[in-house]
Design a protein around this motif. Sequence first.
Motif, PDB file in Angstrom:
ATOM      1  N   TYR A  50      40.891   6.127  25.838  1.00 56.55           N
ATOM      2  CA  TYR A  50      41.501   4.910  26.358  1.00 56.55           C
ATOM      3  C   TYR A  50      42.093   4.218  25.130  1.00 56.55           C
ATOM      4  O   TYR A  50      41.379   3.492  24.446  1.00 56.55           O
ATOM      5  N   GLY A  51      43.320   4.474  24.842  1.00 56.13           N
ATOM      6  CA  GLY A  51      43.881   3.932  23.608  1.00 56.13           C
ATOM      7  C   GLY A  51      43.147   4.541  22.426  1.00 56.13           C
ATOM      8  O   GLY A  51      43.132   5.745  22.250  1.00 56.13           O
ATOM      9  N   LYS A  52      42.472   3.701  21.614  1.00 50.84           N
ATOM     10  CA  LYS A  52      41.688   4.194  20.471  1.00 50.84           C
ATOM     11  C   LYS A  52      40.195   4.264  20.771  1.00 50.84           C
ATOM     12  O   LYS A  52      39.383   4.460  19.873  1.00 50.84           O
ATOM     13  N   THR A  53      39.815   4.096  22.034  1.00 51.68           N
ATOM     14  CA  THR A  53      38.413   4.211  22.422  1.00 51.68           C
ATOM     15  C   THR A  53      38.173   5.602  22.985  1.00 51.68           C
ATOM     16  O   THR A  53      38.866   6.042  23.898  1.00 51.68           O
ATOM     17  N   CYS A  54      37.190   6.290  22.435  1.00 51.65           N
ATOM     18  CA  CYS A  54      36.826   7.628  22.900  1.00 51.65           C
ATOM     19  C   CYS A  54      35.525   7.526  23.692  1.00 51.65           C
ATOM     20  O   CYS A  54      34.508   7.063  23.178  1.00 51.65           O
ATOM     21  N   GLU A  55      35.562   7.945  24.939  1.00 51.43           N
ATOM     22  CA  GLU A  55      34.355   8.058  25.754  1.00 51.43           C
ATOM     23  C   GLU A  55      33.969   9.532  25.756  1.00 51.43           C
ATOM     24  O   GLU A  55      34.826  10.397  25.945  1.00 51.43           O
ATOM     25  N   PHE A  56      32.697   9.825  25.532  1.00 50.30           N
ATOM     26  CA  PHE A  56      32.283  11.228  25.439  1.00 50.30           C
ATOM     27  C   PHE A  56      30.931  11.452  26.106  1.00 50.30           C
ATOM     28  O   PHE A  56      30.175  10.514  26.340  1.00 50.30           O
ATOM     29  N   ALA A  57      30.658  12.704  26.370  1.00 48.09           N
ATOM     30  CA  ALA A  57      29.346  13.127  26.863  1.00 48.09           C
ATOM     31  C   ALA A  57      29.105  14.536  26.329  1.00 48.09           C
ATOM     32  O   ALA A  57      30.030  15.350  26.282  1.00 48.09           O
ATOM     33  N   LEU A  58      27.880  14.803  25.908  1.00 44.14           N
ATOM     34  CA  LEU A  58      27.530  16.172  25.522  1.00 44.14           C
ATOM     35  C   LEU A  58      26.157  16.505  26.067  1.00 44.14           C
ATOM     36  O   LEU A  58      25.352  15.631  26.368  1.00 44.14           O
ATOM     37  N   ARG A  59      25.913  17.801  26.218  1.00 49.34           N
ATOM     38  CA  ARG A  59      24.655  18.282  26.800  1.00 49.34           C
ATOM     39  C   ARG A  59      24.206  19.525  26.049  1.00 49.34           C
ATOM     40  O   ARG A  59      24.966  20.466  25.876  1.00 49.34           O
ATOM     41  N   LEU A  60      22.966  19.481  25.586  1.00 43.35           N
ATOM     42  CA  LEU A  60      22.307  20.642  24.987  1.00 43.35           C
ATOM     43  C   LEU A  60      21.215  21.075  25.949  1.00 43.35           C
ATOM     44  O   LEU A  60      20.346  20.270  26.312  1.00 43.35           O
ATOM     45  N   GLU A  61      21.267  22.308  26.408  1.00 46.10           N
ATOM     46  CA  GLU A  61      20.187  22.850  27.240  1.00 46.10           C
ATOM     47  C   GLU A  61      19.561  24.028  26.514  1.00 46.10           C
ATOM     48  O   GLU A  61      20.242  24.957  26.105  1.00 46.10           O
ATOM     49  N   TRP A  62      18.242  23.919  26.337  1.00 40.06           N
ATOM     50  CA  TRP A  62      17.474  24.934  25.625  1.00 40.06           C
ATOM     51  C   TRP A  62      17.438  26.213  26.444  1.00 40.06           C
ATOM     52  O   TRP A  62      17.195  26.180  27.644  1.00 40.06           O
ATOM     53  N   GLY A  63      17.653  27.353  25.783  1.00 42.10           N
ATOM     54  CA  GLY A  63      17.541  28.657  26.433  1.00 42.10           C
ATOM     55  C   GLY A  63      16.226  29.324  26.083  1.00 42.10           C
ATOM     56  O   GLY A  63      15.414  28.782  25.317  1.00 42.10           O
ATOM     57  N   THR A  64      16.015  30.513  26.612  1.00 43.96           N
ATOM     58  CA  THR A  64      14.763  31.223  26.330  1.00 43.96           C
ATOM     59  C   THR A  64      14.674  31.685  24.888  1.00 43.96           C
ATOM     60  O   THR A  64      13.585  31.904  24.378  1.00 43.96           O
ATOM     61  N   ASP A  65      15.837  31.825  24.217  1.00 41.30           N
ATOM     62  CA  ASP A  65      15.802  32.225  22.810  1.00 41.30           C
ATOM     63  C   ASP A  65      16.498  31.224  21.883  1.00 41.30           C
ATOM     64  O   ASP A  65      16.926  31.568  20.795  1.00 41.30           O
ATOM     65  N   THR A  66      16.589  29.960  22.311  1.00 39.62           N
ATOM     66  CA  THR A  66      17.097  28.909  21.436  1.00 39.62           C
ATOM     67  C   THR A  66      16.011  28.580  20.421  1.00 39.62           C
ATOM     68  O   THR A  66      14.842  28.452  20.788  1.00 39.62           O
TER      69      THR A  66
END
Length: 169
Positions: A50-66
């Motif tokens: 939005y102009g110079k505003t950054c809206e973000f989302a991230l997701r880390l999901e653990w796996g069986t071998d993470t």
Amino acid sequence: MALWLPGMRITADRLNGMVGDWQPYIPAWYADGATTSLGNGSLDGRYKLYGKTCEFALRLEWGTDTTTTVEAAYWEFSLPMAPSAVQGNTWQPVSCWLYDASAPARWNATGYVNATTGRITAIVAHADGGYIDRGEMPSQTPVGSTLQPAGVAWAAGDRLNIWGNYETV
């Protein structure tokens, strides 16, 4: 060119033109002085401007071998756009949510956009003030459950969600 001129009407097309669409990005996962391996886990993100505003989302999901060897190290995640350090604001707070799939239990936490490094860092659980960025989840009262025992190791299905907004360069 001016976005709005006197006498212009507000229309759906004009409003939609002010806001970008959600764009995918692949965050990088860092651990200060340690190693991480996503294995069959997943790490994804999205953002919009939005102009110079950054809206973000991230997701880390653990796996069986993470895996991680971050017992005393900080986790950090890359951002989709470079953050601004406007008015000396080098630490901009963002929201975090942790989910322990085995309990199930949930925690709220706070992270920070570090404008110096351009990463999300220092993710802190609210109740005990302890960093979650290590090999265990925090020891505190999860939402809708009893006190979670200390030392709950990250395991398959556990999740870390981070979202917020910040000013870009």
